[in-house]
Each structure stands twice: as structure tokens, then as C-alpha cells.
Motif scaffolding. Structure first.
Motif, short mmCIF file in Angstrom:
data_model
loop_
_atom_site.label_atom_id
_atom_site.label_comp_id
_atom_site.label_asym_id
_atom_site.label_seq_id
_atom_site.Cartn_x
_atom_site.Cartn_y
_atom_site.Cartn_z
N GLU A 84 0.83 -1.19 0.00
CA GLU A 84 0.00 0.00 0.00
C GLU A 84 0.87 1.25 0.00
O GLU A 84 2.05 1.19 0.33
N SER A 85 0.24 2.38 -0.30
CA SER A 85 1.01 3.62 -0.30
C SER A 85 1.52 3.90 1.11
O SER A 85 0.83 3.64 2.10
N GLY A 86 2.75 4.37 1.21
CA GLY A 86 3.35 4.65 2.51
C GLY A 86 4.10 3.46 3.10
O GLY A 86 4.62 3.54 4.21
N CYS A 87 4.20 2.34 2.36
CA CYS A 87 4.87 1.16 2.93
C CYS A 87 6.38 1.24 2.77
O CYS A 87 7.10 0.40 3.30
N GLY A 88 6.89 2.23 2.03
CA GLY A 88 8.34 2.40 1.91
C GLY A 88 8.89 2.06 0.53
O GLY A 88 10.09 2.16 0.31
N LYS A 89 8.03 1.70 -0.42
CA LYS A 89 8.52 1.28 -1.75
C LYS A 89 9.29 2.40 -2.44
O LYS A 89 10.37 2.19 -2.98
N SER A 90 8.72 3.59 -2.44
CA SER A 90 9.37 4.69 -3.18
C SER A 90 10.62 5.18 -2.45
O SER A 90 11.62 5.52 -3.08
N THR A 91 10.58 5.20 -1.11
CA THR A 91 11.79 5.58 -0.36
C THR A 91 12.91 4.60 -0.67
O THR A 91 14.08 4.98 -0.82
N LEU A 92 12.55 3.33 -0.80
CA LEU A 92 13.55 2.31 -1.11
C LEU A 92 14.22 2.63 -2.45
O LEU A 92 15.45 2.61 -2.57
N SER A 93 13.43 2.95 -3.47
CA SER A 93 14.04 3.22 -4.78
C SER A 93 14.86 4.51 -4.73
O SER A 93 15.95 4.58 -5.32
N GLN A 94 14.40 5.51 -4.00
CA GLN A 94 15.18 6.76 -3.89
C GLN A 94 16.51 6.52 -3.19
O GLN A 94 17.53 7.10 -3.54
N THR A 95 16.49 5.63 -2.19
CA THR A 95 17.72 5.33 -1.46
C THR A 95 18.69 4.57 -2.36
O THR A 95 19.90 4.83 -2.35
N LEU A 96 18.15 3.63 -3.15
CA LEU A 96 19.03 2.86 -4.04
C LEU A 96 19.70 3.76 -5.07
O LEU A 96 20.84 3.52 -5.47
N LEU A 97 19.00 4.80 -5.50
CA LEU A 97 19.58 5.73 -6.48
C LEU A 97 20.43 6.80 -5.80
O LEU A 97 20.95 7.69 -6.46
N ARG A 98 20.49 6.74 -4.50
CA ARG A 98 21.19 7.73 -3.66
C ARG A 98 20.66 9.13 -3.85
O ARG A 98 21.40 10.12 -3.81
N LEU A 99 19.35 9.22 -4.07
CA LEU A 99 18.69 10.53 -4.05
C LEU A 99 18.51 10.93 -2.59
O LEU A 99 18.40 12.10 -2.26
N VAL A 100 18.41 9.93 -1.71
CA VAL A 100 18.51 10.16 -0.27
C VAL A 100 19.55 9.17 0.27
O VAL A 100 19.74 8.10 -0.32
N GLU A 101 20.22 9.56 1.35
CA GLU A 101 21.27 8.70 1.91
C GLU A 101 20.66 7.69 2.89
O GLU A 101 19.70 8.02 3.60
N PRO A 102 21.19 6.47 2.93
CA PRO A 102 20.62 5.46 3.84
C PRO A 102 20.99 5.74 5.29
O PRO A 102 21.99 6.43 5.56
N THR A 103 20.22 5.20 6.21
CA THR A 103 20.56 5.27 7.64
C THR A 103 21.51 4.13 8.00
O THR A 103 22.42 4.29 8.81
N ALA A 104 21.30 2.98 7.40
CA ALA A 104 22.17 1.82 7.65
C ALA A 104 21.97 0.81 6.53
O ALA A 104 21.05 0.93 5.72
N GLY A 105 22.84 -0.18 6.50
CA GLY A 105 22.72 -1.25 5.52
C GLY A 105 23.56 -1.01 4.28
O GLY A 105 24.28 0.00 4.19
N HIS A 106 23.47 -1.93 3.36
CA HIS A 106 24.31 -1.88 2.16
C HIS A 106 23.49 -2.20 0.92
O HIS A 106 22.46 -2.86 0.99
N ALA A 107 24.01 -1.74 -0.22
CA ALA A 107 23.44 -2.14 -1.51
C ALA A 107 24.61 -2.23 -2.47
O ALA A 107 25.48 -1.33 -2.52
N PHE A 108 24.70 -3.32 -3.20
CA PHE A 108 25.83 -3.57 -4.09
C PHE A 108 25.35 -3.69 -5.53
O PHE A 108 24.43 -4.46 -5.83
N TYR A 109 25.98 -2.92 -6.41
CA TYR A 109 25.71 -3.03 -7.84
C TYR A 109 26.93 -3.72 -8.45
O TYR A 109 28.05 -3.22 -8.33
N ARG A 110 26.71 -4.89 -9.04
CA ARG A 110 27.81 -5.69 -9.57
C ARG A 110 28.93 -5.85 -8.54
O ARG A 110 30.13 -5.76 -8.85
#
Ligand code: SF4
Length: 343
Positions: free
Chosen positions: A54-80
Motif C-alpha cells: 500500500e502507499s506509505g509502505c516504503g517502496k518509493s523511499t527504497l528506490s530513492q535510497t538505491l539511487l542515492r537521491l537520499v542517503e541510507p541510515t544503515a545497511g548496504h546495496a551492491f551493484y555488480r
């Protein structure tokens, strides 16, 4: 040498909290909105991961964080295999070339003062050297034809196109930089149902032709079924069920997935489905999520343990199909049944 087993994208316990600050002079953090709260998944070459909730569940924040439009609070993401959050400016620029986004609202996402040709060519001004200036008009015309429009449309403006055509233009712009991954952020939600299928078919054709990988964000499981190889269902910042498309649709093991599935019109399924399950109550605030299982305030199966302990996302006896529910192994078959439940 490239490790062929390494996923294109690997997200590991990603967290994005937005601080809640109080005080006009002495600002003090008094809480946090837990938009994304420990999300992990993988995306492989040529596959589509559906991200649903549903809206507000974090889907769009997740994509913005992956693109580094916003910085993460914790955790990692690896591209290749490379940590996205440790990339230098140059590395990030190269990464952003390879990961593009198609937005929900085709009316908002295209500059009304630019021609379609200028809109498609815009990324080439930022990422120089992809297409020489002298060849840009021809290449833009090729891209338009690839998405089902015509070269003669190059000099027209967005207002001269329908919603579905504008979304095709958005897709042409997204593939202009030869990306590997496209994040499709509710790309058909603003379109009529008849047009939705055309855009989904176009995305599937392009995937085959160009070897693209998609993260396809939606709130409608019915749309996702047609395109996704694997599906992650999100609720209040967490993935609550994750598995391949057929397992998740035919043997859902989380009550929230069951409710989302029950909202999909019967005609979209090969077999008749059960009754519509109406979720009661508001989605709780991500600033103050419920104790234990975050879904317990709306779950018709909730027991004491659900209010006390947070369930981990784990296979629970079904490899490759993870569920975050204490009672998941009691739900079996194509219809979610829980024998002890008294309705
Ligand atoms: Fe419902 Fe309990 Fe499962 Fe949460 S853990 S989804 S409250 S049954």
C-alpha cells in the motif's frame, strides 16, 4: 573476471529512517519515521522483481535510497559487487547511467516546454560520449520507434500526447543511456486499465530485446503478476513475503499477501478465488509501528505471540519462499487456510 553468480543488485538490510525533530531553538530528535526498516533482496540480470504494498509502505523511499537521491541510515546495496553507498562522484555518475527510473505520472515527469526530441536527448548532455551530437536526432527517432511511436513525433510537445504515449516517451528517455536496470515506480497506476496492459507489454518486449532488469513497484498485485519473476510484498517498511511469482500467487503464506490477492479481480486468475478480505483499520504510522508483528493490528489471525515477538523473514520450510509470519507454516494450499481460526 566477472562473477556470473553475483547478482546485478544486492540489497542487504537497508534502513532509511527520517528523524522527527522538535524544538524551535534547541532542536532535538524525538523519534524517527521508519520508512525502510531492514530490507534485503537480490535482482539478477534480465529478471523483474515486483515490489508491492500500500502507499506509505516504503517502496518509493527504497528506490530513492538505491539511487542515492537520499542517503541510507544503515545497511548496504551492491551493484555488480560494488557498494553503492561508498561510490565516488565519478562512480556514482556511471552507476546512475546504468540505473534509470520511469515515474508514475507521465503528465508530471516530462517538461512541457521541451519537444519530445529534446526530452529524449537530455540525458546525453549529462552523460557525454554516449551519442555524438550529430547523431542524436536519428538515435532519438530510433528510440521513439522502439517504444511504438513515430519519428515524426520528435518535434511535438508532451501536451500533444495521451497518458499512455507519454509513458512510452518516459520509457524512451529511460533507455536512452543503455541502462541495465530500470526502476519502474508505479508506471501504470495513473493510466486507464486498457492502456496499462499496452505499457506492461512494451516493458516486457524491451526487456527481451535489451536484456533489461526491472524493479517494478506497484500497489496492485494483479499488474505485477504479468511482469514479475519474483515478488517482494512490503508492509510498513519491511518485506513480509518474498518468493518467485508462482509460489507467491498460488501459495501465499502471509495474511497481508492474502488480503492483497483477494482484491485482484477474479477474472485475472486461472482459477476462482476466495472472498474479498477487507483490511480494517488504518495503516499504522511508520513513526510508531505496532509491537511484535507490524501487521497484527489488521490481521484476522493474530495471536498473543504476534503482539509480542517480531517474526523474522525466513523460508519456514519452503526454500526460496520467505515469509515473516509466526503462523506461516499453518497456512497451506492455494487458498490461505488456517484450520484453528474461528471467523
Ligand atoms: Fe498475522 Fe501473526 Fe502472522 Fe503477523 S505474525 S501476519 S499478526 S498471524
Amino acid at each position: 573476471m566477472t562473477d556470473v553468480t553475483e547478482p546485478l543488485l544486492r540489497v542487504d538490510r537497508l534502513v532509511k529512517h527520517y528523524p522527527i525533530v522538535s524544538g524551535a531553538v534547541r532542536k532535538k530528535q524525538v523519534g524517527a519515521i521508519r520508512a525502510v526498516d531492514g530490507v534485503s533482496f537480490e535482482l539478477h540480470r534480465g529478471e523483474t522483481l515486483g515490489l508491492v504494498g500500500e502507499s506509505g509502505c516504503g517502496k518509493s523511499t527504497l528506490s530513492q535510497t538505491l539511487l542515492r537521491l537520499v542517503e541510507p541510515t544503515a545497511g548496504h546495496a551492491f551493484y555488480r559487487g560494488q557498494d553503492i553507498f561508498a561510490m565516488s562522484r565519478e562512480e556514482l555518475k556511471a552507476f546512475r547511467r546504468k540505473v534509470q527510473i520511469v515515474f508514475q505520472d507521465p503528465f508530471e515527469s516530462l517538461n512541457p516546454r521541451m519537444t519530445i526530441g529534446q526530452i529524449i536527448a537530455e540525458p546525453w548532455a549529462i552523460h557525454r560520449g554516449i551519442v555524438p551530437r550529430s547523431g542524436q536526432r536519428n538515435r532519438a527517432a530510433e528510440l521513439l520507434e522502439l517504444v511504438g511511436l513515430k519519428a515524426k513525433h520528435l518535434d511535438r510537445y508532451p501536451e500533444q500526447f495521451s497518458g499512455g504515449q507519454r509513458q512510452r516517451i518516459g520509457v524512451a528517455r529511460a533507455i536512452a543511456l543503455n541502462p541495465e536496470i530500470i526502476i519502474c515506480d508505479e508506471p501504470v497506476s495513473a493510466l486507464d486499465v486498457s492502456v496499462q496492459a499496452q505499457v506492461v507489454n512494451l516493458l516486457q518486449d524491451l526487456q527481451k530485446e535489451l536484456g533489461l532488469s526491472y524493479i517494478f513497484i506497484a500497489h496492485d498485485l494483479g499488474v505485477v503478476r504479468h511482469i514479475a519473476d519474483r515478488v517482494a510484498v512490503m508492509y510498513l517498511g519491511k518485506i513480509v513475503e518474498y518468493g518467485n511469482e508462482s509460489a507467491l500467487f498460488e501459495e501465499p503464506r502471509h495474511p497481508y499477501t492474502e488480503a492483497l490477492l483477494s482484491a485482484v479481480p477474479v477474472a485475472r486468475f486461472e482459477t476462482a478465488r476466495r472472498e474479498r478480505i477487507l483490511l480494517t483499520g488504518e495503516v499504522p504510522s511508520p513513526a510508531n509501528p505496532p509491537s511484535g508483528c507490524r501487521f497484527h493490528t489488521r490481521c484476522r489471525y493474530a495471536e498473543d505471540i504476534c503482539r509480542q515477538q517480531e517474526p523474522e523473514l525466513s523460508p519456514r520450510g519452503v526454500p526460496g519462499h520467505d515469509t515473516a509470519c509466526h503462523l506461516a507454516d499453518k497456512f497451506e494450499g492455494t487458498v490461505l487456510r488456517y484450520e484453528d481460526h474461528q471467523s
